[in-house]
Design a protein around this motif. Structure first.
Motif, PDB file in Angstrom:
ATOM      1  N   UNK A   1       0.826  -1.219   0.000  1.00 46.93           N
ATOM      2  CA  UNK A   1       0.000   0.000   0.000  1.00 46.93           C
ATOM      3  C   UNK A   1       0.855   1.263   0.000  1.00 46.93           C
ATOM      4  N   UNK A   2       1.665   1.459  -1.046  1.00 46.91           N
ATOM      5  CA  UNK A   2       2.549   2.623  -1.072  1.00 46.91           C
ATOM      6  C   UNK A   2       1.784   3.931  -1.263  1.00 46.91           C
ATOM      7  N   UNK A   3       2.450   5.015  -0.945  1.00 46.24           N
ATOM      8  CA  UNK A   3       1.903   6.346  -1.208  1.00 46.24           C
ATOM      9  C   UNK A   3       1.813   6.487  -2.720  1.00 46.24           C
ATOM     10  N   UNK A   4       0.663   6.915  -3.213  1.00 47.77           N
ATOM     11  CA  UNK A   4       0.466   7.113  -4.648  1.00 47.77           C
ATOM     12  C   UNK A   4      -0.016   8.529  -4.910  1.00 47.77           C
ATOM     13  N   UNK A   5       0.063   8.922  -6.169  1.00 46.62           N
ATOM     14  CA  UNK A   5      -0.455  10.217  -6.592  1.00 46.62           C
ATOM     15  C   UNK A   5      -1.331  10.020  -7.812  1.00 46.62           C
ATOM     16  N   UNK A   6      -2.131  11.037  -8.113  1.00 48.60           N
ATOM     17  CA  UNK A   6      -3.000  11.014  -9.291  1.00 48.60           C
ATOM     18  C   UNK A   6      -2.335  11.815 -10.409  1.00 48.60           C
ATOM     19  N   UNK A   7      -2.740  11.590 -11.651  1.00 47.58           N
ATOM     20  CA  UNK A   7      -2.134  12.319 -12.772  1.00 47.58           C
ATOM     21  C   UNK A   7      -2.249  13.839 -12.671  1.00 47.58           C
ATOM     22  N   UNK A   8      -3.286  14.326 -11.992  1.00 42.81           N
ATOM     23  CA  UNK A   8      -3.463  15.773 -11.898  1.00 42.81           C
ATOM     24  C   UNK A   8      -2.851  16.387 -10.643  1.00 42.81           C
ATOM     25  N   UNK A   9      -2.044  15.619  -9.910  1.00 40.37           N
ATOM     26  CA  UNK A   9      -1.362  16.134  -8.720  1.00 40.37           C
ATOM     27  C   UNK A   9      -0.311  17.161  -9.152  1.00 40.37           C
ATOM     28  N   UNK A  10      -0.263  18.270  -8.457  1.00 39.00           N
ATOM     29  CA  UNK A  10       0.693  19.324  -8.810  1.00 39.00           C
ATOM     30  C   UNK A  10       2.113  18.911  -8.447  1.00 39.00           C
TER      31      UNK A  10
END
Length: 154
Positions: free
Chosen positions: A101-110
């Motif tokens: 369960x790693x930290x993830x980001x979304x494509x629209x994250x700045x």
């Protein structure tokens, strides 16, 4: 404003939980990357394995810290933490060494948010997930390239 989708690597190299540790290490070294997303048979992200996870195998088994109180022993480290450290050291498959369960980001994250995550949580590689699907990866080198672009604009 630039976002992750502007700088992420879209052609992501992945491994599965049952990948051999030596194979994962070889992939990291040959591709000069810091981390590999770990995906299940349905291509869903289940973890990440990084160079630091491989380096952890070179450690000695950490002995739990103890102190005595009224002729009894009290551990200063939790049994769960100790067990996880031993498991990483003895890992033969990615599942045993990866961070689940790693930290993830979304494509629209700045990019500012990415920088805060990388610095604040000491992360070097972040999987990019959209609607539960792994769509890319962003690393510290990707972030550094944006600085090079800014300096050539100045």
């Amino acid at each position: 404003m630039q976002t992750v989708q502007d700088i992420m690597t879209r052609d992501v190299i992945t491994v599965t939980p049952d990948t051999d540790i030596t194979q994962a290490t070889k992939i990291l070294l040959e591709n000069r990357i810091n981390g590999l997303p770990v995906v299940d048979k349905n291509k869903r992200l289940v973890g990440i394995v990084c160079q630091s996870d491989m380096i952890a195998q070179q450690q000695r088994i950490p002995l739990p810290s103890l102190f005595t109180l009224l002729d009894g022993y009290i551990t200063l480290t939790s049994a769960k933490h100790f067990e996880k450290e031993v498991q990483k050291i003895a890992a033969t498959q990615v599942a045993q060494a990866m961070t689940a369960d790693p930290v993830t980001v979304k494509p629209d994250t700045s990019l500012e948010e990415i920088a805060q995550l990388m610095v604040g949580k000491k992360l070097h590689t972040l999987p990019v997930v959209d609607n539960g699907e792994l769509v890319g990866i962003v690393g510290k080198e990707d972030m550094l390239r944006t600085l090079m672009g800014r300096s050539s604009e100045a």
